[in-house]
Design an enzyme around this catalytic site. Structure first.
Site, PDB file in Angstrom:
ATOM      1  N   ALA A 183      -0.921   9.788  -5.231  1.00 35.23           N
ATOM      2  CA  ALA A 183      -0.648   8.617  -4.372  1.00 35.23           C
ATOM      3  C   ALA A 183      -0.293   7.405  -5.211  1.00 35.23           C
ATOM      4  O   ALA A 183      -0.424   7.429  -6.432  1.00 35.23           O
ATOM      5  CB  ALA A 183      -1.859   8.309  -3.519  1.00 35.23           C
ATOM      6  N   ASN A 184       0.157   6.380  -4.549  1.00 41.12           N
ATOM      7  CA  ASN A 184       0.399   5.083  -5.189  1.00 41.12           C
ATOM      8  C   ASN A 184      -0.687   4.126  -4.746  1.00 41.12           C
ATOM      9  O   ASN A 184      -1.295   4.316  -3.694  1.00 41.12           O
ATOM     10  CB  ASN A 184       1.736   4.523  -4.705  1.00 41.12           C
ATOM     11  CG  ASN A 184       2.889   5.083  -5.495  1.00 41.12           C
ATOM     12  OD1 ASN A 184       2.715   5.866  -6.420  1.00 41.12           O
ATOM     13  ND2 ASN A 184       4.076   4.676  -5.118  1.00 41.12           N
ATOM     14  N   ARG A 185      -0.861   3.067  -5.499  1.00 38.82           N
ATOM     15  CA  ARG A 185      -1.808   2.031  -5.083  1.00 38.82           C
ATOM     16  C   ARG A 185      -1.114   1.127  -4.072  1.00 38.82           C
ATOM     17  O   ARG A 185      -0.222   0.382  -4.427  1.00 38.82           O
ATOM     18  CB  ARG A 185      -2.174   1.157  -6.269  1.00 38.82           C
ATOM     19  CG  ARG A 185      -3.114   1.787  -7.229  1.00 38.82           C
ATOM     20  CD  ARG A 185      -3.520   0.762  -8.274  1.00 38.82           C
ATOM     21  NE  ARG A 185      -4.024   1.421  -9.460  1.00 38.82           N
ATOM     22  CZ  ARG A 185      -5.233   1.948  -9.549  1.00 38.82           C
ATOM     23  NH1 ARG A 185      -6.062   1.881  -8.534  1.00 38.82           N
ATOM     24  NH2 ARG A 185      -5.611   2.536 -10.651  1.00 38.82           N
TER      25      ARG A 185
END
Ligand code: C5P
Length: 404
Positions: free
Chosen positions: A210-212
């Site tokens: 995932a990305n932040r």
């Protein structure tokens, strides 16, 4: 008369500021508004229904289970037969009820049943206003689309204590009512699609890439476009913030799902792609949890590139009239933004520096630069809500008036 014929349902809750509601009724009526008052039981301890009724020159509604009132208008009609619901004073207790959807008296039931704009004028002791619970409820109400006027700083009528908690003055409340009812809707009749949040790309049933991204900026933009009258579809990755008010929110997990949902929302006039889409997905994610084997090397992850949703939309046969992308960069913000504008077929790139020291990722503030074909515009440090508000207005200006 600025409020000529405007029907205002005025809910008076039980606080000492209720005495100012008498003046508020006068001020609203002076401007031509028709005021229908509802009083809570506690409000009647501070001002009498007789006084409220005399000033509003009509019936005062006080009971949920009044056979007479229910036969007259009924609480559902009461909630809807108006242009605006105004709560003044809004006590901590009534705000808590509103935030939680409670409906155990006429005022709270009407508030829950109403589909009209709601404006509240909070009034309470400064400690009650500052209490974590009240601030939490306030945030919930704002997210639900409730407008707020005040409270003001000043001396409390009952205790002499100073602080934030005095109800806004009647004339300021009137101004807030006028402002709310005359708010322009330059995006009425326009369709917008907004992406927000991260995507989760599964490795196995329990792990993902995932990305932040908190989704705060994308959600705020969706809400701001809706406030300007746009019909908004928000395609959100997994986030822990609530769906914004007045928006059709669709929840997805993976980039491919996000792309499909965005394409399904076309045709649209406006696309604002704010999501931090994971660049890669795991080629064949495991159906079972991958077990750690003692002594064995970690499993290799074969990655494939995810679809670029912004680029797909920027070059789509049904390309929206205005395509906006975001660029989260940690260096050469402007240069990278320009290259992105070109490559993705966007009309505007909103670039921000997300180096860890800026605190932008997951934070409440943002500092952006708008990069378009015509130049670069740097905005000051703003809250994400302010960025959303300004961007929505920028979009409205670009897209012009009524739909051709
Ligand atoms: O290329 P980069 O990820 O930096 O571009 C950022 C912009 O592109 C954002 O608007 C983001 O929402 C969009 N994007 C996308 N699909 C991807 C990657 C980025 O829509 N796969």
């Amino acid at each position: 008369m600025t409020l000529d014929g405007t029907r205002i349902l005025l809910i008076i809750a039980g606080g000492i500021a209720a005495y100012k509601s008498l003046d508020l009724i006068r001020r609203l009526r002076e401007r031509g508004a028709v005021v229908r008052p509802v009083m809570t039981r506690a409000a009647q301890e501070f001002v009498t229904p007789l006084a409220v009724g005399a000033l509003s020159s009509g019936h005062v509604y006080t009971e949920l289970f009044s056979r007479e009132d229910e036969q007259d208008v009924g609480h559902i009609r009461l909630a809807r037969d108006c242009d605006l619901v105004l709560v003044a004073p809004a006590t901590a207790d009534l705000m808590a009820k509103m935030a939680h959807g409670m409906a155990d008296d006429l005022a709270s039931t009407v508030l829950l049943a109403s589909d009209r704009p709601i404006l509240i004028a909070p009034a309470m002791n400064p400690k009650m206003w500052a209490a974590a619970a009240t601030q939490r409820n306030l945030a919930v109400l704002k997210n639900d689309g409730v407008d707020v006027v005040g409270p003001l700083e000043g001396e409390m009528a009952e205790s002499g204590e100073r602080g934030l908690g005095r109800m806004a003055e009647p004339l300021d409340i009137v101004a807030a009512v006028e402002n709310l009812l005359s708010r322009p809707k330059p995006l009425a009749g326009r369709k917008a699609v907004v992406t927000s949040g991260p995507t989760h790309e599964p490795i196995d049933p329990v792990r993902y890439i995932a990305n932040r991204s908190s989704g705060k900026q994308g959600h705020a933009i969706a809400a701001a476009l809706a406030r300007l009258g746009a019909d908004v579809t928000l395609v959100s990755g997994p986030v822990s913030i609530p769906d914004p008010a007045g928006v059709n929110t669709q929840h997805v997990e993976r980039a491919e799902e996000m792309r499909d949902a965005v394409i399904a929302s076309l045709p649209a006039d406006i696309a604002v792609m704010v999501a931090a889409v994971a660049d890669w997905r795991v080629v064949s994610s495991s159906g079972q949890k991958i077990k750690k084997q003692p002594g064995e090397a970690p499993p290799p992850l074969q990655l494939a590139e995810n679809p670029d949703i912004l680029k797909t939309i920027g070059h789509h046969a049904q390309r929206p009239q205005l395509v906006v992308g975001f660029a989260a960069e940690t260096q050469n913000v402007e240069e990278n933004g320009r290259a992105k504008l070109e490559r993705k077929g966007a009309d505007l790139i909103v670039a921000n520096d997300v180096s860890p020291e800026t605190g932008i990722m997951g934070g409440d503030r943002n500092s952006v630069r708008l990069i378009s074909k015509t130049g670069v515009e740097a905005w000051p440090d703003l809250s994400k809500d302010e960025v959303a508000e300004r961007l929505a207005l920028w979009i409205a200006t670009q897209i012009g008036g009524a739909k051709p």
